[in-house]
Design an enzyme around this catalytic site. Structure first.
Site, PDB file in Angstrom:
ATOM      1  N   ASN A 182      13.272 -74.459  46.542  1.00 22.01           N
ATOM      2  CA  ASN A 182      12.371 -73.904  47.236  1.00 22.01           C
ATOM      3  C   ASN A 182      10.985 -74.374  47.361  1.00 22.01           C
ATOM      4  O   ASN A 182       9.728 -74.064  47.436  1.00 22.01           O
ATOM      5  CB  ASN A 182      12.148 -72.609  46.987  1.00 22.01           C
ATOM      6  CG  ASN A 182      11.986 -72.258  45.458  1.00 22.01           C
ATOM      7  OD1 ASN A 182      11.737 -73.313  44.576  1.00 22.01           O
ATOM      8  ND2 ASN A 182      11.639 -70.934  44.893  1.00 22.01           N
TER       9      ASN A 182
ATOM     10  N   GLU B 206       0.928 -71.613  31.516  1.00 25.91           N
ATOM     11  CA  GLU B 206       1.460 -73.032  32.287  1.00 25.91           C
ATOM     12  C   GLU B 206       0.389 -74.012  32.342  1.00 25.91           C
ATOM     13  O   GLU B 206       1.118 -75.334  32.285  1.00 25.91           O
ATOM     14  CB  GLU B 206       1.971 -72.634  33.557  1.00 25.91           C
ATOM     15  CG  GLU B 206       3.146 -71.550  33.492  1.00 25.91           C
ATOM     16  CD  GLU B 206       3.475 -71.017  34.974  1.00 25.91           C
ATOM     17  OE1 GLU B 206       2.991 -71.373  35.941  1.00 25.91           O
ATOM     18  OE2 GLU B 206       4.538 -70.215  34.892  1.00 25.91           O
TER      19      GLU B 206
ATOM     20  N   TYR C 107      10.437 -72.562  32.017  1.00 30.38           N
ATOM     21  CA  TYR C 107      11.266 -71.425  32.595  1.00 30.38           C
ATOM     22  C   TYR C 107      11.986 -70.436  31.469  1.00 30.38           C
ATOM     23  O   TYR C 107      13.080 -69.812  31.966  1.00 30.38           O
ATOM     24  CB  TYR C 107      12.434 -72.050  33.383  1.00 30.38           C
ATOM     25  CG  TYR C 107      11.700 -72.682  34.975  1.00 30.38           C
ATOM     26  CD1 TYR C 107      11.060 -71.551  35.801  1.00 30.38           C
ATOM     27  CD2 TYR C 107      11.964 -73.626  35.178  1.00 30.38           C
ATOM     28  CE1 TYR C 107      10.479 -71.908  37.067  1.00 30.38           C
ATOM     29  CE2 TYR C 107      11.459 -73.894  36.825  1.00 30.38           C
ATOM     30  CZ  TYR C 107      10.898 -73.111  37.292  1.00 30.38           C
ATOM     31  OH  TYR C 107      10.516 -73.581  38.672  1.00 30.38           O
TER      32      TYR C 107
ATOM     33  N   LYS D 256       7.994 -79.486  43.589  1.00 30.17           N
ATOM     34  CA  LYS D 256       9.395 -79.821  42.717  1.00 30.17           C
ATOM     35  C   LYS D 256      10.034 -80.807  43.379  1.00 30.17           C
ATOM     36  O   LYS D 256       9.650 -81.600  44.291  1.00 30.17           O
ATOM     37  CB  LYS D 256      10.106 -78.360  43.060  1.00 30.17           C
ATOM     38  CG  LYS D 256       9.705 -77.071  42.454  1.00 30.17           C
ATOM     39  CD  LYS D 256      10.533 -76.043  42.590  1.00 30.17           C
ATOM     40  CE  LYS D 256      10.048 -74.712  41.989  1.00 30.17           C
ATOM     41  NZ  LYS D 256      10.975 -73.521  42.370  1.00 30.17           N
TER      42      LYS D 256
ATOM     43  N   HIS E 188       6.494 -74.566  43.044  1.00 26.58           N
ATOM     44  CA  HIS E 188       6.022 -73.264  41.977  1.00 26.58           C
ATOM     45  C   HIS E 188       4.693 -72.987  42.130  1.00 26.58           C
ATOM     46  O   HIS E 188       3.912 -73.877  42.255  1.00 26.58           O
ATOM     47  CB  HIS E 188       6.697 -73.806  40.684  1.00 26.58           C
ATOM     48  CG  HIS E 188       5.863 -72.951  39.441  1.00 26.58           C
ATOM     49  ND1 HIS E 188       6.765 -71.675  39.115  1.00 26.58           N
ATOM     50  CD2 HIS E 188       4.857 -73.120  38.943  1.00 26.58           C
ATOM     51  CE1 HIS E 188       6.168 -71.574  38.328  1.00 26.58           C
ATOM     52  NE2 HIS E 188       4.906 -71.824  38.050  1.00 26.58           N
TER      53      HIS E 188
HETATM   54  P1  IDP Z   1       9.480 -67.658  41.768  1.00 32.54           P
HETATM   55  O1  IDP Z   1       9.601 -69.175  41.928  1.00 32.54           O
HETATM   56  O2  IDP Z   1       9.201 -67.328  43.242  1.00 32.54           O
HETATM   57  O3  IDP Z   1       8.418 -67.163  40.819  1.00 32.54           O
HETATM   58  P2  IDP Z   1      11.419 -66.988  39.884  1.00 32.54           P
HETATM   59  O4  IDP Z   1      12.321 -65.598  40.143  1.00 32.54           O
HETATM   60  O5  IDP Z   1      10.348 -66.941  38.944  1.00 32.54           O
HETATM   61  O6  IDP Z   1      10.862 -67.348  41.210  1.00 32.54           O
HETATM   62  O7  IDP Z   1      12.374 -68.089  39.525  1.00 32.54           O
HETATM   63  C1  IDP Z   1      12.390 -69.550  39.447  1.00 32.54           C
HETATM   64  C2  IDP Z   1      13.004 -70.296  40.175  1.00 32.54           C
HETATM   65  O8  IDP Z   1      14.302 -70.277  39.965  1.00 32.54           O
HETATM   66  C3  IDP Z   1      12.814 -70.113  41.734  1.00 32.54           C
HETATM   67  O9  IDP Z   1      11.594 -70.548  42.192  1.00 32.54           O
HETATM   68  C4  IDP Z   1      14.138 -70.859  42.081  1.00 32.54           C
HETATM   69  O10 IDP Z   1      14.077 -72.326  42.164  1.00 32.54           O
HETATM   70  C5  IDP Z   1      15.090 -70.596  40.951  1.00 32.54           C
HETATM   71  N1  IDP Z   1      15.889 -69.189  41.229  1.00 32.54           N
HETATM   72  C6  IDP Z   1      15.349 -67.982  41.488  1.00 32.54           C
HETATM   73  N2  IDP Z   1      16.622 -67.271  41.800  1.00 32.54           N
HETATM   74  C7  IDP Z   1      17.581 -67.917  41.904  1.00 32.54           C
HETATM   75  C8  IDP Z   1      18.824 -67.652  42.081  1.00 32.54           C
HETATM   76  O11 IDP Z   1      19.196 -66.334  42.338  1.00 32.54           O
HETATM   77  N3  IDP Z   1      19.837 -68.839  42.099  1.00 32.54           N
HETATM   78  C9  IDP Z   1      19.419 -69.981  41.851  1.00 32.54           C
HETATM   79  N4  IDP Z   1      18.242 -70.386  41.669  1.00 32.54           N
HETATM   80  C10 IDP Z   1      17.265 -69.108  41.725  1.00 32.54           C
HETATM   81 MG    MG Z   2       8.370 -67.183  38.518  1.00 30.96          MG
END
Ligand code: IDP
Ligand code: MG
Length: 149
Positions: free
Chosen positions: A127, A141, A62, A22, A130
């Site tokens: 984070n 994807e 997303y 990212k 992805h």
């Molecule tokens: P993942 O990337 O571990 O699959 P997902 O729940 O699919 O997690 O969420 C997609 C992305 O959205 C996350 O990687 C993170 O960048 C962001 N994200 C997830 N939960 C939150 C939140 O509660 N606040 C802000 N950003 C979030």
């Molecule tokens: Mg996810």
């Protein structure tokens, strides 16, 4: 010399997943570290490209999160500077689960040390990486980011 240092890695890939380094990975000069960890694990980078993800592509990628309160912040973040997108292959049927284990849980604040998110992140949006969450997501994807394939 130990067998592990002389062995040729298997060229066979039996399963694939999609990863994205990212924008924070480029900004923090961690793209090489992330790709290096993936390769050292024994996974294979099958296809790779660098692009600034458009808002349209981000919203499609997303789409499952469109109703979440963090959706706008997430789209802004993922589009703010270039990402590296890659198809990652495994010599087993487990590419998706191996990659998810390598990156760790979503929130870097609680992701265990040793995982990419646990070692390098502190806030949930940023984070670093992805990885597809199921074989079905991986297929969707890969088609989204590599339509020519
Ligand atoms: P993942 O990337 O571990 O699959 P997902 O729940 O699919 O997690 O969420 C997609 C992305 O959205 C996350 O990687 C993170 O960048 C962001 N994200 C997830 N939960 C939150 C939140 O509660 N606040 C802000 N950003 C979030
Ligand atoms: Mg996810």
């Amino acid at each position: 010399m130990p067998e592990t240092l002389t062995a040729t890695p298997s060229e066979t890939t039996l399963s694939e997943t999609l990863i994205i380094c990212k924008p924070d990975a480029q900004e923090r000069r961690l793209i090489g570290e992330i790709l290096g960890r993936i390769e050292r694990k024994g996974l294979k980078i099958v296809e790779m490209k660098m692009l600034t993800i458009s808002r349209d592509l981000a919203q499609q990628h997303y789409s499952e999160h469109a109703d979440k309160p963090f959706f706008g912040e997430l789209v802004d973040f993922i589009c703010r500077s270039p990402s590296v997108v890659a198809i990652v292959g495994a010599a087993s049927t487990d590419a998706v689960s191996i990659m998810r284990t390598l990156i760790g849980p979503t929130d870097p604040a609680t992701a265990p040390p040793g995982t990419i998110r646990g070692d390098y992140g502190t806030v949930v949006t940023e984070n670093l990486v992805h990885a597809s969450d199921s074989p079905e997501s991986a297929s969707r994807e890969i088609a989204l980011f590599f339509p020519e394939r």
